[in-house]
Design an enzyme around this catalytic site. Structure first.
Site, PDB file in Angstrom:
ATOM      1  N   CYS A  69       0.922  -1.015   0.083  1.00  0.00           N
ATOM      2  CA  CYS A  69       0.079   0.129   0.125  1.00  0.00           C
ATOM      3  C   CYS A  69       0.867   1.313  -0.018  1.00  0.00           C
ATOM      4  O   CYS A  69       1.843   1.442   0.824  1.00  0.00           O
ATOM      5  CB  CYS A  69      -1.009   0.125   1.408  1.00  0.00           C
ATOM      6  N   CYS A 202      -0.394   3.944  -6.447  1.00  0.00           N
ATOM      7  CA  CYS A 202      -1.455   3.637  -5.694  1.00  0.00           C
ATOM      8  C   CYS A 202      -1.740   2.163  -6.132  1.00  0.00           C
ATOM      9  O   CYS A 202      -1.800   1.993  -7.527  1.00  0.00           O
ATOM     10  CB  CYS A 202      -2.599   4.600  -5.787  1.00  0.00           C
TER      11      CYS A 202
HETATM   12  N1  DGL Z   1      -3.972   0.892  -1.135  1.00  0.00           N
HETATM   13  C1  DGL Z   1      -4.080   2.289  -1.143  1.00  0.00           C
HETATM   14  C2  DGL Z   1      -2.813   2.733  -1.984  1.00  0.00           C
HETATM   15  O1  DGL Z   1      -1.674   2.237  -2.463  1.00  0.00           O
HETATM   16  C3  DGL Z   1      -5.228   2.768  -1.943  1.00  0.00           C
HETATM   17  C4  DGL Z   1      -6.286   2.426  -1.396  1.00  0.00           C
HETATM   18  C5  DGL Z   1      -6.677   3.215  -0.048  1.00  0.00           C
HETATM   19  O2  DGL Z   1      -6.856   4.454  -0.297  1.00  0.00           O
HETATM   20  O3  DGL Z   1      -6.773   2.536   0.921  1.00  0.00           O
HETATM   21  O4  DGL Z   1      -2.447   4.017  -1.583  1.00  0.00           O
END
Ligand code: DGL
Length: 287
Positions: A69, A202
């Site tokens: 993430c 993201c």
């Molecule tokens: N997994 C998050 C990221 O890569 C995107 C989804 C979220 O906002 O939790 O920033």
């Protein structure tokens, strides 16, 4: 097992690259779907949630955790590496996606960066862009790292707060989606200068790739974060045999989520291109 963490199912885009690049290891994927999205949350909350996830992986015996993430990597990794690990888990490692992505954005070939302070600044020049959640962009983590590695590279950072909800709703293309993509991409589109590289910072954004490819200038390279993280993790493991030896190699894959496992499996299978059996877990305070 290698622990792979994401706020939700989007991190499976990173896991699928890890499975291609490093198929022999055992993997444990945790999606904190009950508390996703993280991207609109405060630094304090992302820190707290990520720490709970990391603690959970360590309790399962994972010697290495990859924060797939971006929001968790940008907001929480520094604290975990500098404070939490030395105090509580000195033999464990937690890696994120920001540093390998910035190395690639700066045009540094795999294997050239070992210790940040000893790294000669890259001669790369020109304009690059990072697209991420509000929290990732607000942290300036990409800017901080890029200024160290490639001080002459100019960076546009753009928060795209509506893109995760669009992906979650399955709205990957079409006129409505295109409107919101163009709105966030405006700083990268004519009459503005076209960046040479755009990093989709993201986990959800790779699903928008066909639409993004159509909208962004043809000369702009769209970087695949999953692949670059996987090849740089393989390199990290080669350079850290003492950590690599702690990893088990049974080819196992286990999936857990803090929300409905059936929902996660249904959405996740499409992303991973493989069947998923998921179980529900509770993190310390997750409800
Ligand atoms: N997994 C998050 C990221 O890569 C995107 C989804 C979220 O906002 O939790 O920033």
């Amino acid at each position: 097992m290698i622990g792979v963490f994401d706020s939700g199912f989007g991190g499976l885009t990173v896991l699928s690259s890890l499975l291609r690049e490093l198929p022999g290891y055992d993997y444990l994927y945790l999606a904190d779907s009950a508390r996703a999205p993280y991207g609109s949350r405060s630094a304090e909350v992302v820190n707290e949630f990520t720490l709970e996830a990391v603690e959970w992986f360590f309790e399962q015996g994972c010697p290495l955790v990859v924060l797939a993430c971006n929001t968790a990597s940008a907001r929480a990794l520094r604290n975990i590496q500098r404070l939490h690990l030395p105090e509580r888990w000195p033999d464990r490692r937690v890696l994120g996606v920001v540093r390998p992505s910035v190395e690639a954005l700066a045009g540094l070939p795999v294997g050239t960066v070992a210790i940040p302070d000893q790294t000669a600044p890259s001669p790369a020049e020109g304009l690059v862009a990072v697209l991420g959640t509000t929290a990732t962009i607000a942290s300036d983590s990409y800017g901080i790292e890029l200024r160290k590695l490639a001080p002459r590279l100019r960076l546009v950072q753009q928060a795209c707060p509506l893109w995760v909800p669009l992906v979650e709703a399955g709205e990957l293309d079409g006129p409505g989606t295109e409107y919101f993509l163009r709105k966030s991409l405006a700083p990268l589109l004519p009459p503005n200068e076209a960046p040479s590289r755009v990093l989709l910072a993201c986990t959800h954004y790779p699903l928008l790739l066909p639409a993004l490819r159509r909208i962004l200038p043809a000369q702009t390279e769209i970087m695949d974060q999953g692949n670059l993280v996987a090849e740089r993790l393989a390199d990290w493991l080669r350079r850290h045999p003492e950590q690599e030896q702690k990893l088990t190699r049974g080819g196992g894959r286990k999936f857990v989520t803090t929300d409905d496992p059936a929902w996660f499996a249904e959405h996740g299978e499409k992303l991973l291109g493989a069947p998923i059996h998921a179980e529900r877990v509770r993190l310390n305070r997750a409800r």
